[in-house]
Design an enzyme around this catalytic site. Structure first.
Site, mmCIF file in Angstrom:
data_model
loop_
_atom_site.group_PDB
_atom_site.id
_atom_site.type_symbol
_atom_site.label_atom_id
_atom_site.label_comp_id
_atom_site.label_asym_id
_atom_site.label_seq_id
_atom_site.Cartn_x
_atom_site.Cartn_y
_atom_site.Cartn_z
ATOM 1 N N ASP A 68 -8.519 3.756 -1.865
ATOM 2 C CA ASP A 68 -7.450 3.251 -3.250
ATOM 3 C C ASP A 68 -5.823 3.274 -2.507
ATOM 4 O O ASP A 68 -5.709 3.287 -0.943
ATOM 5 C CB ASP A 68 -6.995 4.765 -2.932
ATOM 6 N N ASP A 94 -10.762 3.624 -10.640
ATOM 7 C CA ASP A 94 -9.682 5.158 -10.989
ATOM 8 C C ASP A 94 -9.808 5.075 -11.992
ATOM 9 O O ASP A 94 -9.799 5.574 -13.421
ATOM 10 C CB ASP A 94 -8.854 5.777 -10.395
#
Length: 163
Positions: free
Chosen positions: A117, A136
């Protein structure tokens, strides 16, 4: 299911290419933070070893295997469901986003042992402590799209004879 397959491949390729460009190419895994459009958009390295927002995070091989298996099972189930429901174009598109994102994060778990991330968006005086990635975003769009697309189906005929 052509739309779903093509969309899955596009999202998967985009997710993996951006992750490699940022994590490896910009060396974010070592520098950990890069300002892009401060304070609104920054690249912040975060290795997610758990589920959403790092919940149940552990550095366990078994958890990693379970999360990869779960991503594959859910993707397969949703693929089957969309096909059974008639595979309308909007449902296929949403499925492609969901599947591409889920598979992208599963590949991260296999490749790096955690999901990479790196996107951090902050606005309007609120400082966002979390980072996310393209996968995501795609999962969110896909899930929301499936909710919207499944709602436009007309109910099946009542074949029980009761009206």
């Amino acid at each position: 299911m052509r739309i779903a397959t093509i969309t899955t491949l596009i999202i998967l390729a985009l997710d993996q290419a951006l992750k490699w460009a940022v994590v490896v190419g910009l060396n974010l895994r070592e520098v950990m933070y890069i300002e892009v459009l401060p304070p609104y958009l920054n690249l912040t390295m975060a290795w997610n070893r758990g589920v959403n927002f790092g919940l149940f995070a552990a550095d366990s091989v078994w958890l990693r295997v379970a999360l990869v298996a779960l991503a594959l099972i859910v993707t397969g189930w949703v693929w089957f469901w969309v096909r059974r429901e008639g595979a309308r174009p909007l449902m296929q598109l949403a499925l492609g986003f969901l599947a591409g994102g889920a598979l992208g994060n599963a590949i991260d778990r296999i490749t790096w042992g955690a999901v990479a991330d790196f996107l951090n968006v902050t606005c309007c005086g609120w400082v966002n402590p979390w980072a996310f990635n393209v996968a995501d975003i795609a999962i969110f769009i896909g899930a929301f799209g499936l909710i919207l697309a499944s709602g436009d189906k007309t109910p099946r005929d009542d074949r029980s004879g009761l009206r």
